[in-house]
Scaffold this motif. Structure first.
Motif, PDB file in Angstrom:
ATOM      1  N   GLY A  78       0.816  -1.217   0.000  1.00  0.00           N
ATOM      2  CA  GLY A  78       0.000   0.000   0.000  1.00  0.00           C
ATOM      3  C   GLY A  78       0.843   1.257   0.000  1.00  0.00           C
ATOM      4  N   LEU A  79       1.970   1.226   0.723  1.00  0.00           N
ATOM      5  CA  LEU A  79       2.834   2.410   0.779  1.00  0.00           C
ATOM      6  C   LEU A  79       3.324   2.788  -0.616  1.00  0.00           C
ATOM      7  N   GLY A  80       3.745   1.768  -1.369  1.00  0.00           N
ATOM      8  CA  GLY A  80       4.214   2.021  -2.733  1.00  0.00           C
ATOM      9  C   GLY A  80       3.077   2.516  -3.615  1.00  0.00           C
ATOM     10  N   PHE A  81       1.908   1.876  -3.477  1.00  0.00           N
ATOM     11  CA  PHE A  81       0.750   2.235  -4.295  1.00  0.00           C
ATOM     12  C   PHE A  81       0.327   3.681  -4.012  1.00  0.00           C
ATOM     13  N   LEU A  82       0.388   4.041  -2.732  1.00  0.00           N
ATOM     14  CA  LEU A  82      -0.051   5.386  -2.343  1.00  0.00           C
ATOM     15  C   LEU A  82       0.839   6.466  -2.933  1.00  0.00           C
ATOM     16  N   PHE A  83       2.126   6.157  -3.047  1.00  0.00           N
ATOM     17  CA  PHE A  83       3.056   7.141  -3.580  1.00  0.00           C
ATOM     18  C   PHE A  83       2.625   7.548  -4.999  1.00  0.00           C
ATOM     19  N   PHE A  84       2.211   6.542  -5.778  1.00  0.00           N
ATOM     20  CA  PHE A  84       1.746   6.840  -7.139  1.00  0.00           C
ATOM     21  C   PHE A  84       0.351   7.463  -7.121  1.00  0.00           C
ATOM     22  N   ALA A  85      -0.508   6.945  -6.223  1.00  0.00           N
ATOM     23  CA  ALA A  85      -1.876   7.481  -6.162  1.00  0.00           C
ATOM     24  C   ALA A  85      -1.861   8.957  -5.771  1.00  0.00           C
ATOM     25  N   ALA A  86      -0.931   9.323  -4.866  1.00  0.00           N
ATOM     26  CA  ALA A  86      -0.872  10.714  -4.406  1.00  0.00           C
ATOM     27  C   ALA A  86      -0.501  11.662  -5.541  1.00  0.00           C
ATOM     28  N   SER A  87       0.107  11.117  -6.601  1.00  0.00           N
ATOM     29  CA  SER A  87       0.486  11.951  -7.742  1.00  0.00           C
ATOM     30  C   SER A  87      -0.738  12.444  -8.509  1.00  0.00           C
ATOM     31  N   LEU A  88      -1.894  11.851  -8.223  1.00  0.00           N
ATOM     32  CA  LEU A  88      -3.126  12.229  -8.918  1.00  0.00           C
ATOM     33  C   LEU A  88      -3.425  13.724  -8.760  1.00  0.00           C
ATOM     34  N   VAL A  89      -3.001  14.287  -7.635  1.00  0.00           N
ATOM     35  CA  VAL A  89      -3.301  15.713  -7.414  1.00  0.00           C
ATOM     36  C   VAL A  89      -2.504  16.607  -8.364  1.00  0.00           C
ATOM     37  N   ARG A  90      -1.535  16.022  -9.078  1.00  0.00           N
ATOM     38  CA  ARG A  90      -0.743  16.822 -10.027  1.00  0.00           C
ATOM     39  C   ARG A  90      -1.407  16.887 -11.400  1.00  0.00           C
ATOM     40  N   VAL A  91      -2.442  16.061 -11.601  1.00  0.00           N
ATOM     41  CA  VAL A  91      -3.145  16.062 -12.902  1.00  0.00           C
ATOM     42  C   VAL A  91      -4.104  17.253 -12.932  1.00  0.00           C
TER      43      VAL A  91
END
Lengths: 146, 495
Positions: free
Chosen positions: B376-389
């Motif tokens: 989950g930690l790894g997945f979240l790092f990418f998911a958190a990038s969503l705010v840059r879209v």
């Protein structure tokens, strides 16, 4: 009556009207205690609360509606168009047109970016969902693997 | 409490080969992805991949499906935090404080909080389950319609707790939800508000309505911005801030424990589950807080309360499935399908005759939670990038996915139409300060309260003394009254 105040009163009228209609429809089907035990008290309470809130709204000083309503209505209309188009022009075509129009509505003006974004997203989403879902999804051009 | 021989046998079963564990990481990842996309729920993921389990042995099959379940239980928190869109009804309460945190640029912390609370809540749930699995069948059978009514009524009081602003507006929104929930065939068999259409016999589809109320109406509001997080510096995903969120969750063990207990208790009740557990846990945490006014504005305890409860409710629903062979919801119904494919029938006899297998399933789930914490930690790092879209791309994409997700839930146009209608209604309500969460609570619990009330009246013949013969219902109703008056008493004492 204008702007926000008119909109709030209209919303309250819609809620009150819905409560009256549903309660009378239920009563028309069956006037039994079991059928109306929750329906009638809830509808009564809704009417009371709508009345209180409508009076409060009418007593308030009029305010202008917030900006951007036209864009919201535009996006809502595009969503309606998407729903209408799914089974008529195909899931792929409707999705592509929706993405194209919605992205343009939200401010993207570069035609190539618009086409690329709508095209790639449509391809990925429709092909993936078409493969996974057991329901029939009519398409115009794409042929998702089954 | 724990049969030591069966426990040792379960450990041996899980440890004798590494092959059953191979299915856990892909299962968790699938769950995370399906949970994170609004509309594409965990039951759909489980149903899609159910045929794969035919080729697996029973333990591997159950581990695979429960991995999807575990991953999806947490995955729903990701859009709840980032976009104010609960991935499923189990993450509604996560939006209340998770999204305000994201808008303040604290999305990484909020996601870390959610992950830690989710894992800790699940772990606690499985420890409790290991201790009490033998008694679950007896406990669930104690619950009759009166007890179910008491629980639904308790849930409805959340409307009083969750309002931010006008209480009258919150109450009206909740009652509107109850009223909408009464469309369809009543418990007595009367059709109400259906226009004689078969599409409405089962009522308004709840998940598409929920997605419309939350997701679409939130997207309309976000149109006024360029990005979810306005400050460019705060948009950058930071692993350290996700870890800070994890640390923050671990500093509130009581909130996690309360959420875990509520989750496992409510999750064990068939038909109630995570959708109610997260709301109850949030409301109880807010009620007990010294400073309830900070909730709804980005309070970490709100996220912890919701996520610990919805994750642990998964353990409760698996307990009911194993103990009674009754699926508590659609995800466990798919799991029941996997049971049937391997000629296994849940129930008290299954538990007494296969206690080692039952313990192995529970221990396997416990290990999944540990793997989820890492994955989950790894997945979240990418998911958190969503705010840059930029939102001009994100909004159309999310709306399209949500709408097709609604189609996947109902299998016809009823889902998409419901979503669009409720999107407009949700936006209109929000613009005038009506909390859409109250509509959802009414929609989820109103019909249950009505049908259970009717059944109680039929069973008791309308005699109020019947309540005295039902100690569990009496206890729940007393708890309900106490939880309503507790904040008032405390305020008076403080004054």
């Amino acid at each position: 009556m204008q702007g926000q105040r008119g909109s709030e009163v209209a919303l309250l009228l819609l809620i009150a009207g819905f409560a009256i209609w549903l309660a009378q429809d239920a009563a028309r089907r069956s006037f039994s205690f079991e059928n109306l035990v929750l329906m009638v008290p809830v509808a009564g309470l809704i009417l009371l609360l709508c009345g209180i809130l409508a009076v409060a709204a009418l007593r308030r000083a009029p305010q202008e509606a917030g900006g951007g309503l036209a864009r919201v209505l535009g996006l809502l209309a595009l969503l309606g168009g998407l729903v209408a188009g799914l089974e008529t022009i195909g899931f792929d075509a409707a999705a592509f047109l929706f993405l194209l129009a919605a992205t343009a509505l939200l401010g993207e003006r570069r035609p190539l970016v618009l086409l690329a974004y709508a095209g790639i997203m449509t391809f990925v989403i429709i092909m993936t969902l078409g493969f996974m879902l057991p329901y029939e999804m009519p398409t115009l051009l794409l042929d998702p693997p089954r | 409490m724990i049969d030591q021989t069966a426990l040792a046998s379960a450990a041996a079963l899980l440890g004798e080969s590494w092959t059953p564990w191979l299915v856990v990481p892909p299962g968790l990842l699938l769950g995370l992805i399906f949970g994170a996309i609004p509309g594409l729920s965990v039951p759909i993921a489980m149903a899609v991949f159910l045929p794969v389990t035919v080729h697996l042995d029973f333990l591997s099959a159950v581990l695979f499906l429960t991995s999807i379940f575990t991953g999806g239980g947490f995955g729903a928190a990701i859009p709840a935090v980032l976009m104010n869109v609960p991935g499923s009804s189990s993450a509604v309460a996560t939006t209340f404080d998770g999204h305000p945190m994201a808008r303040q640029g604290r999305h990484s912390e909020a996601l870390g909080l959610a992950l830690a609370a989710s894992c800790a809540g699940s772990a606690l749930g499985y420890v409790i389950l290991l201790l009490v699995v033998g008694w679950v069948a007896d406990a669930v059978l104690l619950l009759g319609p009166l007890e179910m009514f008491a629980i639904a009524a308790w849930g409805l009081t959340l409307i009083a707790v969750l309002h931010e602003g006008s209480f009258i507006k919150a109450l009206l929104a909740g009652l509107l939800g109850v009223m909408i929930g009464m469309i369809g065939m009543s418990a007595r068999g009367d059709m109400r508000g259906t226009f004689d259409s078969l599409a409405l016999v089962d009522g308004i589809p709840v998940v598409p309505a929920l997605i419309g109320l939350f997701a679409a109406s939130e997207m309309f509001r976000l149109m006024r911005r360029d990005y979810i997080v306005e400050d460019k510096e705060l948009r950058r995903p930071a692993f350290s801030r996700i870890l800070a969120g994890v640390g923050m969750a671990l500093r509130h063990p009581l909130v996690v424990a309360r959420g875990g207990l509520i989750g496992i208790g409510v999750g064990a009740i068939p038909g109630v589950g995570a959708a109610v557990a997260n709301l109850l846990s949030y409301a109880e945490t807010k009620r007990r807080a010294k400073d309830p006014s900070v909730f709804g504005k980005g309070e970490p305890r709100g996220v912890i309360a919701s996520e610990s409860a919805n994750s642990s409710s998964e353990g409760g629903s698996i307990a009911t499935l194993l103990a009674l062979g009754i699926p508590g919801g659609s995800a466990t119904a798919v799991m029941l399908g996997a049971f049937a494919m391997h000629n296994v029938t849940g129930g008290p006899r299954f538990i007494s005759e296969n206690l080692d297998l039952v313990y192995a399933i529970i221990l396997g789930n416990f290990v999944q939670v540990v793997v989820l914490a890492v994955l989950g930690l790894g997945f979240l790092f990418f998911a958190a990038s969503l705010v840059r879209v930029p939102l001009r791309y994100l909004i159309p994409g999310v709306l399209l996915l949500a709408l097709l997700g609604c189609f996947s839930i109902t299998g016809d146009m009823m889902g998409p139409i419901t979503m669009v209608v409720f999107a407009g209604l949700g936006y209109w309500l929000r613009e005038h300060g009506f909390p859409v969460a109250a509509v959802v609570i009414g929609l989820l619990l109103g019909p249950a309260a009505e049908s259970e009330l009717l059944r109680s009246m039929q069973v008791s013949g309308g005699d109020p003394a019947f309540l005295l013969q039902r100690p569990v219902a009496t206890a729940v109703l007393l708890l309900l009254v106490a939880s309503l008056f507790y904040p008032l008493l405390r305020r008076r004492r403080r004054a």
